[in-house]
Scaffold this active site. Sequence first.
Site, PDB file in Angstrom:
ATOM      1  N   TRP A  63      10.711 -13.736   0.958  1.00 11.47           N
ATOM      2  CA  TRP A  63      10.206 -12.677   0.152  1.00 11.47           C
ATOM      3  C   TRP A  63       9.103 -13.344  -0.670  1.00 11.47           C
ATOM      4  O   TRP A  63       8.960 -14.491  -0.723  1.00 11.47           O
ATOM      5  CB  TRP A  63      11.221 -11.989  -0.594  1.00 11.47           C
ATOM      6  CG  TRP A  63      12.293 -12.570  -1.679  1.00 11.47           C
ATOM      7  CD1 TRP A  63      12.599 -14.259  -1.439  1.00 11.47           C
ATOM      8  CD2 TRP A  63      13.123 -12.335  -2.421  1.00 11.47           C
ATOM      9  NE1 TRP A  63      13.587 -14.641  -2.319  1.00 11.47           N
ATOM     10  CE2 TRP A  63      14.046 -13.564  -2.821  1.00 11.47           C
ATOM     11  CE3 TRP A  63      13.358 -11.015  -3.065  1.00 11.47           C
ATOM     12  CZ2 TRP A  63      14.870 -13.426  -3.895  1.00 11.47           C
ATOM     13  CZ3 TRP A  63      14.345 -10.943  -4.201  1.00 11.47           C
ATOM     14  CH2 TRP A  63      15.225 -12.204  -4.363  1.00 11.47           C
ATOM     15  N   ASN A  64       8.447 -12.487  -1.279  1.00 11.84           N
ATOM     16  CA  ASN A  64       7.106 -13.093  -2.050  1.00 11.84           C
ATOM     17  C   ASN A  64       6.897 -12.409  -3.475  1.00 11.84           C
ATOM     18  O   ASN A  64       7.491 -11.046  -3.682  1.00 11.84           O
ATOM     19  CB  ASN A  64       6.027 -12.796  -1.231  1.00 11.84           C
ATOM     20  CG  ASN A  64       6.053 -13.327   0.024  1.00 11.84           C
ATOM     21  OD1 ASN A  64       5.873 -14.427   0.121  1.00 11.84           O
ATOM     22  ND2 ASN A  64       6.038 -12.384   1.181  1.00 11.84           N
ATOM     23  N   HIS A  71      -5.336  -0.977  -9.434  1.00  3.78           N
ATOM     24  CA  HIS A  71      -6.308  -0.302  -8.808  1.00  3.78           C
ATOM     25  C   HIS A  71      -7.045  -1.247  -7.436  1.00  3.78           C
ATOM     26  O   HIS A  71      -8.311  -1.808  -7.537  1.00  3.78           O
ATOM     27  CB  HIS A  71      -7.801   0.282  -9.503  1.00  3.78           C
ATOM     28  CG  HIS A  71      -7.096   1.253 -10.847  1.00  3.78           C
ATOM     29  ND1 HIS A  71      -7.389   2.617 -10.425  1.00  3.78           N
ATOM     30  CD2 HIS A  71      -6.121   1.123 -11.556  1.00  3.78           C
ATOM     31  CE1 HIS A  71      -6.815   3.169 -11.291  1.00  3.78           C
ATOM     32  NE2 HIS A  71      -6.188   2.484 -12.044  1.00  3.78           N
ATOM     33  N   HIS A  75      -5.589   2.757  -3.116  1.00  2.01           N
ATOM     34  CA  HIS A  75      -4.782   3.076  -4.342  1.00  2.01           C
ATOM     35  C   HIS A  75      -5.205   4.441  -4.795  1.00  2.01           C
ATOM     36  O   HIS A  75      -6.140   5.173  -4.331  1.00  2.01           O
ATOM     37  CB  HIS A  75      -5.320   2.119  -5.406  1.00  2.01           C
ATOM     38  CG  HIS A  75      -6.446   2.159  -5.839  1.00  2.01           C
ATOM     39  ND1 HIS A  75      -7.796   1.610  -5.430  1.00  2.01           N
ATOM     40  CD2 HIS A  75      -7.038   2.756  -6.986  1.00  2.01           C
ATOM     41  CE1 HIS A  75      -8.666   2.136  -6.153  1.00  2.01           C
ATOM     42  NE2 HIS A  75      -8.279   2.681  -7.477  1.00  2.01           N
ATOM     43  N   ASP A  77      -5.316   7.079  -8.181  1.00  2.00           N
ATOM     44  CA  ASP A  77      -6.080   7.131  -9.651  1.00  2.00           C
ATOM     45  C   ASP A  77      -5.291   8.188 -10.410  1.00  2.00           C
ATOM     46  O   ASP A  77      -5.291   9.423  -9.822  1.00  2.00           O
ATOM     47  CB  ASP A  77      -7.386   7.452  -9.728  1.00  2.00           C
ATOM     48  CG  ASP A  77      -8.206   6.411  -9.394  1.00  2.00           C
ATOM     49  OD1 ASP A  77      -7.816   5.186  -8.976  1.00  2.00           O
ATOM     50  OD2 ASP A  77      -9.769   6.384  -9.281  1.00  2.00           O
ATOM     51  N   HIS A  81      -5.880   7.108 -16.040  1.00  2.16           N
ATOM     52  CA  HIS A  81      -6.717   6.078 -15.963  1.00  2.16           C
ATOM     53  C   HIS A  81      -7.805   6.256 -16.868  1.00  2.16           C
ATOM     54  O   HIS A  81      -8.519   5.294 -17.028  1.00  2.16           O
ATOM     55  CB  HIS A  81      -7.048   6.086 -14.333  1.00  2.16           C
ATOM     56  CG  HIS A  81      -8.037   5.087 -14.072  1.00  2.16           C
ATOM     57  ND1 HIS A  81      -8.038   3.702 -14.591  1.00  2.16           N
ATOM     58  CD2 HIS A  81      -8.998   5.129 -13.185  1.00  2.16           C
ATOM     59  CE1 HIS A  81      -8.950   3.144 -13.869  1.00  2.16           C
ATOM     60  NE2 HIS A  81      -9.898   3.997 -12.929  1.00  2.16           N
ATOM     61  N   HIS A 209     -14.263  10.202 -11.718  1.00  4.72           N
ATOM     62  CA  HIS A 209     -13.234   9.735 -12.815  1.00  4.72           C
ATOM     63  C   HIS A 209     -13.333  10.666 -14.011  1.00  4.72           C
ATOM     64  O   HIS A 209     -12.254  11.120 -14.318  1.00  4.72           O
ATOM     65  CB  HIS A 209     -13.586   8.432 -13.186  1.00  4.72           C
ATOM     66  CG  HIS A 209     -13.237   7.424 -12.400  1.00  4.72           C
ATOM     67  ND1 HIS A 209     -14.137   6.986 -11.376  1.00  4.72           N
ATOM     68  CD2 HIS A 209     -12.008   6.342 -11.949  1.00  4.72           C
ATOM     69  CE1 HIS A 209     -13.683   6.228 -10.586  1.00  4.72           C
ATOM     70  NE2 HIS A 209     -12.460   5.812 -10.948  1.00  4.72           N
TER      71      HIS A 209
END
Length: 259
Positions: A63-64, A71, A75, A77, A81, A209
């Site tokens: 695992w990491n 973003h 992805h 929004d 945002h 946006h």
Amino acid sequence: MSNLMNELAVRLLSGDVEVIDLTQVLGPDTPIIHLPEEIAKNSAPFSMEQISKYDKDGPAWYWNTMTMGEHTGTHFDAPIHWVSGKDYPDGGTDTIPAQNLVGPACVIDCSAETAADPDYLLTADGVKAWEAENGEIKAGSWVLMRTDWLALMGRDNFLNADDTGPHSPGPTACCINYIIEKGVMGWGVETVGTDAGQAAMFETPFPAHSLMHGANKYGLASLMNLDKLPATGSILIVPPLKIENGSGSPLRVLALKAK
Ligand code: 23J
Ligand code: MN
């Protein structure tokens, strides 16, 4: 209704309903937006640190730990945002109703226009021309701008920036106002952000946006494989991570499509 779900189950299992993956690989080389340092702070790129890999730090498991901005890569929004959407109580990744995260897609093919002009802008008239061919955009739909951007530019030139800034396609403010009027759920693109590269300089800066999130609507960025979807008739599945008060999140974007 139970017949509908049974039929969907049968058709998924037979492959008559295909699942198309619209997600870019998320890794250290995933392109991310770069804002001018004079005006804004930038987001951390994706990185991953190993915790264990079947070794002394964890004998049977791998695992990491990941670090990235909200973003990053393919992805979502969320309305909060942007400052125009900051007061929506259902506008964060944890408060968006789940019902809003599965819905029909309208795919507008702008690939030829983008290949001819990387600063191509989709206008309200462009959307109306698409509707004349494919039918009116219905309330609750996602509108996706197909540009084949990753295939056109590659990961290395994804931002397509020079001394005049980034050059990538996007919508005009009129385009966004028109789809908001139609009652859409969201706006999705194959470029690094939902707005055009030059959108900071528009009369209405960053219309995808400011206007979409101002109307409590959503965005999807860095999609791919939109060329594999029909203009209408596919169903998009886009749940962001349920980050508390999150402004967005990387996600796996899937579309269901009848063969
Ligand atoms: C922050 C500031 C400006 C922009 C963005 C983020 C995005 O494109 C984004 O990923 O939402 S334009
Ligand atoms: Mn974003």
